[in-house]
Write a protein that holds these residues in place. Structure first.
Motif, PDB file in Angstrom:
ATOM      1  N   SER A  77      45.649  39.848  56.948  1.00 52.11           N
ATOM      2  CA  SER A  77      45.509  39.789  58.146  1.00 52.11           C
ATOM      3  C   SER A  77      47.185  40.184  59.183  1.00 52.11           C
ATOM      4  N   GLN A  78      47.961  39.594  59.174  1.00 50.47           N
ATOM      5  CA  GLN A  78      48.897  39.483  59.598  1.00 50.47           C
ATOM      6  C   GLN A  78      50.174  39.996  58.821  1.00 50.47           C
ATOM      7  N   ASP A  79      49.850  41.026  57.722  1.00 51.57           N
ATOM      8  CA  ASP A  79      51.022  41.948  56.659  1.00 51.57           C
ATOM      9  C   ASP A  79      51.946  41.515  56.379  1.00 51.57           C
ATOM     10  N   ARG A  80      51.619  39.638  55.992  1.00 50.07           N
ATOM     11  CA  ARG A  80      52.968  39.196  55.068  1.00 50.07           C
ATOM     12  C   ARG A  80      52.598  39.622  54.119  1.00 50.07           C
ATOM     13  N   GLN A  81      53.307  39.572  53.428  1.00 54.37           N
ATOM     14  CA  GLN A  81      53.189  39.990  51.422  1.00 54.37           C
ATOM     15  C   GLN A  81      53.527  39.022  51.097  1.00 54.37           C
ATOM     16  N   ALA A  82      52.196  39.156  50.180  1.00 55.78           N
ATOM     17  CA  ALA A  82      52.198  37.969  49.556  1.00 55.78           C
ATOM     18  C   ALA A  82      51.795  38.458  47.677  1.00 55.78           C
ATOM     19  N   THR A  83      52.611  37.758  47.257  1.00 60.86           N
ATOM     20  CA  THR A  83      51.923  38.025  45.402  1.00 60.86           C
ATOM     21  C   THR A  83      51.008  37.079  45.003  1.00 60.86           C
ATOM     22  N   LEU A  84      49.713  37.522  44.644  1.00 61.98           N
ATOM     23  CA  LEU A  84      48.699  36.865  44.213  1.00 61.98           C
ATOM     24  C   LEU A  84      48.052  37.154  42.262  1.00 61.98           C
ATOM     25  N   ILE A  85      47.193  36.345  41.871  1.00 64.22           N
ATOM     26  CA  ILE A  85      46.671  36.714  40.657  1.00 64.22           C
ATOM     27  C   ILE A  85      44.801  37.013  41.355  1.00 64.22           C
ATOM     28  N   LEU A  86      44.751  38.232  41.359  1.00 61.89           N
ATOM     29  CA  LEU A  86      43.095  38.700  42.330  1.00 61.89           C
ATOM     30  C   LEU A  86      42.735  39.173  41.504  1.00 61.89           C
ATOM     31  N   ASN A  87      41.452  39.382  41.791  1.00 63.78           N
ATOM     32  CA  ASN A  87      40.074  40.232  40.524  1.00 63.78           C
ATOM     33  C   ASN A  87      40.093  41.888  41.595  1.00 63.78           C
ATOM     34  N   VAL A  88      40.567  42.871  40.765  1.00 60.92           N
ATOM     35  CA  VAL A  88      41.386  44.008  41.821  1.00 60.92           C
ATOM     36  C   VAL A  88      39.963  44.908  40.258  1.00 60.92           C
ATOM     37  N   ARG A  89      39.845  45.818  41.236  1.00 63.50           N
ATOM     38  CA  ARG A  89      40.129  47.581  40.324  1.00 63.50           C
ATOM     39  C   ARG A  89      40.824  48.265  39.870  1.00 63.50           C
ATOM     40  N   ASN A  90      41.256  47.635  37.826  1.00 60.59           N
ATOM     41  CA  ASN A  90      42.421  48.565  37.267  1.00 60.59           C
ATOM     42  C   ASN A  90      42.986  49.473  37.857  1.00 60.59           C
ATOM     43  N   ARG A  91      42.070  50.796  38.085  1.00 58.52           N
ATOM     44  CA  ARG A  91      43.537  52.183  38.960  1.00 58.52           C
ATOM     45  C   ARG A  91      44.657  52.439  38.072  1.00 58.52           C
ATOM     46  N   GLY A  92      43.880  52.234  36.435  1.00 59.86           N
ATOM     47  CA  GLY A  92      45.121  52.786  35.747  1.00 59.86           C
ATOM     48  C   GLY A  92      46.501  51.786  35.923  1.00 59.86           C
ATOM     49  N   ALA A  93      45.805  51.091  35.995  1.00 60.67           N
ATOM     50  CA  ALA A  93      46.995  49.371  35.659  1.00 60.67           C
ATOM     51  C   ALA A  93      46.979  49.184  34.411  1.00 60.67           C
ATOM     52  N   LEU A  94      45.816  49.092  33.540  1.00 63.11           N
ATOM     53  CA  LEU A  94      45.258  48.438  32.428  1.00 63.11           C
ATOM     54  C   LEU A  94      45.235  49.370  31.319  1.00 63.11           C
ATOM     55  N   PRO A  95      45.969  50.056  30.126  1.00 58.33           N
ATOM     56  CA  PRO A  95      44.955  51.159  29.558  1.00 58.33           C
ATOM     57  C   PRO A  95      44.143  50.529  28.873  1.00 58.33           C
ATOM     58  N   GLY A  96      43.003  51.147  28.418  1.00 56.99           N
ATOM     59  CA  GLY A  96      41.951  50.626  27.527  1.00 56.99           C
ATOM     60  C   GLY A  96      41.117  50.196  28.582  1.00 56.99           C
ATOM     61  N   LEU A  97      40.862  50.193  29.735  1.00 54.92           N
ATOM     62  CA  LEU A  97      40.275  49.879  30.833  1.00 54.92           C
ATOM     63  C   LEU A  97      40.077  51.160  31.308  1.00 54.92           C
ATOM     64  N   ASP A  98      39.214  51.509  32.466  1.00 57.03           N
ATOM     65  CA  ASP A  98      39.349  52.521  32.863  1.00 57.03           C
ATOM     66  C   ASP A  98      39.257  51.857  34.708  1.00 57.03           C
ATOM     67  N   ASP A  99      39.289  52.685  34.950  1.00 56.00           N
ATOM     68  CA  ASP A  99      39.821  52.680  36.640  1.00 56.00           C
ATOM     69  C   ASP A  99      38.925  51.464  37.477  1.00 56.00           C
ATOM     70  N   ASP A 100      37.267  51.769  37.125  1.00 58.38           N
ATOM     71  CA  ASP A 100      36.932  50.844  38.176  1.00 58.38           C
ATOM     72  C   ASP A 100      36.200  49.631  37.618  1.00 58.38           C
ATOM     73  N   ALA A 101      37.064  49.299  36.533  1.00 60.06           N
ATOM     74  CA  ALA A 101      37.179  48.330  35.350  1.00 60.06           C
ATOM     75  C   ALA A 101      37.944  46.742  36.220  1.00 60.06           C
ATOM     76  N   VAL A 102      37.590  46.019  36.963  1.00 62.11           N
ATOM     77  CA  VAL A 102      37.841  45.342  37.804  1.00 62.11           C
ATOM     78  C   VAL A 102      38.540  43.771  36.656  1.00 62.11           C
ATOM     79  N   VAL A 103      39.840  43.960  36.932  1.00 63.40           N
ATOM     80  CA  VAL A 103      40.772  42.921  36.315  1.00 63.40           C
ATOM     81  C   VAL A 103      41.413  41.950  36.678  1.00 63.40           C
ATOM     82  N   GLU A 104      41.531  41.070  36.106  1.00 62.35           N
ATOM     83  CA  GLU A 104      41.986  39.292  36.873  1.00 62.35           C
ATOM     84  C   GLU A 104      43.794  39.859  36.773  1.00 62.35           C
ATOM     85  N   VAL A 105      44.781  40.026  37.614  1.00 59.94           N
ATOM     86  CA  VAL A 105      46.136  39.965  37.227  1.00 59.94           C
ATOM     87  C   VAL A 105      47.138  39.719  38.415  1.00 59.94           C
TER      88      VAL A 105
END
Ligand code: G6P
Ligand code: MN
Length: 447
Positions: A337-365
């Protein structure tokens, strides 16, 4: 800013509210709408919140409703923390699985599949409703099994749904403390799925401190995951697993401990929570004090069977204070909401980040979060020792979502049968029958 909490009569809502009360910054949440199907639970929790707000001049206003649209319509953020079929359902998931000799935990194994099968249809309906009447809202999903439920909701909401869990943060905090590092100064290299991930590096002071931790037997014996898994195993994989991996790596012991226990976790919580809600509805004493005693008892007994099976002893006192669950949610909300950049471990769609899982696979990273949502930070592939497990469990999640979305019993049978902790298709078949006989919410699967 307006926040809606679905499952607003849930026991952990006061944790979120306490964190909101501590937030006095501009752009903070000023209105909270609690939604629940059960008006009695809503009123009990509203009593706790009223006591928490006592004497806080800028306390967020609280409304309660049993009408979903009313809760959603003006919301900027929607927290989804529901439990379909309540703790009765959780106790059934566990008991029926244990009768077949397999694990019935709410997120890992057969229990997680049963829980997913009754939760996904409801999560789908909620996601569709948000997309229709509040498309501007961000949805933060706490509902377990969190990875699977987030993935189902992402079919309707795309990247506007983000799943959260406090277990990676807790693990990171413990590892940092053992190394004598302030958790805020450490960057965790964590990868996996929800309740199925590993810390494989911790950057602090310009270098990776994990090798030093793995080499130090005394340090390993001084924190929860070190004791649960043992130094020999942690060295063999060169990583520190999420505590939920105890159910996989020591499955035989975990199942034996669960079968030997006087009652399952679900039954314990069912009775504990019934007492809390009844006493809060009828009693004249402090609802907040009762809530806090109940919370502490819940924290103290968390994963007790696993700790006992591993000879890991009691939980450390710093793990009994909460701060994980609600902190991740509030930090995430503020970063967006305030565009305060933060680094957090979250469950989001893979989108090419991890080989072996397709783009729509939700991963925790680990993700970088700002006003445009969460972006996965660059990360190394899943280590080979864990890749097979991750892809197997992702296939289970996919079959579960397919069953819940199409009503296919055969997909549900596939989900149970291919789970690494269900060791026979015959067991899976009998278990599915038993779940369907005992859980009315699974009627949609047909016979
Ligand atoms: C951890 C997990 C959550 C889970 C919670 C409570 O924080 O990450 O997913 O809901 O424990 O577990 P309990 O057994 O007390 O319900
Ligand atoms: Mn979790």
């Amino acid at each position: 800013m307006r926040l809606a909490i679905l499952g607003g009569g849930g026991f952990r809502v006061p944790l979120v509210y306490r964190a909101l009360l501590d937030d006095h910054a501009e752009g903070r949440v000023t209105h909270v709408t609690l939604h629940d199907l059960d008006a009695g639970r809503l009123h009990a929790i509203a009593r706790v919140l009223a006591e928490q707000a006592d004497g806080v001049p800028d306390a967020p206003e609280v409304e309660v409703t049993t009408d979903l649209d009313e809760a959603l319509v003006k919301a900027d953020f929607v927290f989804v923390a529901i439990r379909v079929h309540g703790l009765d359902g959780r106790a059934l998931d566990e008991r029926l699985a244990l009768e077949e000799g397999v694990l019935g935990q709410e997120t890992v194994g057969a229990g997680g599949i049963s829980y997913g099968l009754r939760t996904v249809p409801v999560a789908n309906r909620i996601a569709r409703r948000v997309a229709e009447i509040s498309p501007q809202a961000w949805v933060i999903n706490f509902t377990n099994p969190a990875g699977l439920v987030t993935e189902a909701m992402s079919h309707h909401l795309g990247d506007r749904v983000i799943g959260i869990c406090d277990s990676p943060v807790g693990l990171g905090r413990r590892v940092a403390r053992v190394l004598g590092v302030d958790p805020r100064d450490a960057t965790l290299d964590y990868v996996g799925l929800n309740h199925l991930g590993w810390v494989r590096g911790i950057q602090a002071g310009g270098r990776d401190r994990l090798p030093e931790l793995l080499a130090d037997g005394e340090a390993l014996a001084s924190f929860e995951e070190g004791r649960l898994f043992g130094a020999t195993w942690l060295r063999a994989i060169g990583a520190v697993p999420n505590e939920y991996l105890h159910y996989y790596y020591y499955n035989r012991e975990a199942v034996a401990a669960a079968r030997a226990a006087a009652q399952t976790r679900g039954t314990f919580l069912l009775q504990q929570q019934q007492r809390f809600y009844e006493e809060t509805a009828n009693g004249g004493g402090s609802a907040l004090a009762l809530w806090d005693r109940t919370r502490l008892e819940r924290e103290t007994t968390y994963m007790a069977e696993n700790r006992e099976a591993a000879g890991a002893g009691e939980r450390s006192s710093c793990d009994l204070e909460s701060g994980g669950y609600e902190r991740v949610a509030i930090d995430l909300m503020r970063a967006i909401s305030q565009d305060r950049q933060a680094t957090l471990i979250l469950n989001v769609r893979n989108r090419g980040a991890l080989p072996g899982l397709d783009d729509d696979a939700v991963v925790e990273v680990p993700c970088r979060v700002g006003s445009d949502g969460a972006q996965i930070l660059p990360l190394d592939p899943i280590p080979e020792h864990g890749l097979g497990l991750v892809t197997s469990v992702k296939a289970v999640e996919r079959s579960t979502i397919e069953a819940a979305t199409t009503g296919s019993r055969s997909a549900a049978l596939r989900a149970l049968s291919i789970h690494p902790l269900v060791d026979s298709v015959a067991v899976a078949g009998r278990l599915l029958d038993a779940y369907q006989r005992n859980i009315p919410q699974l009627g949609y699967l047909g016979s």
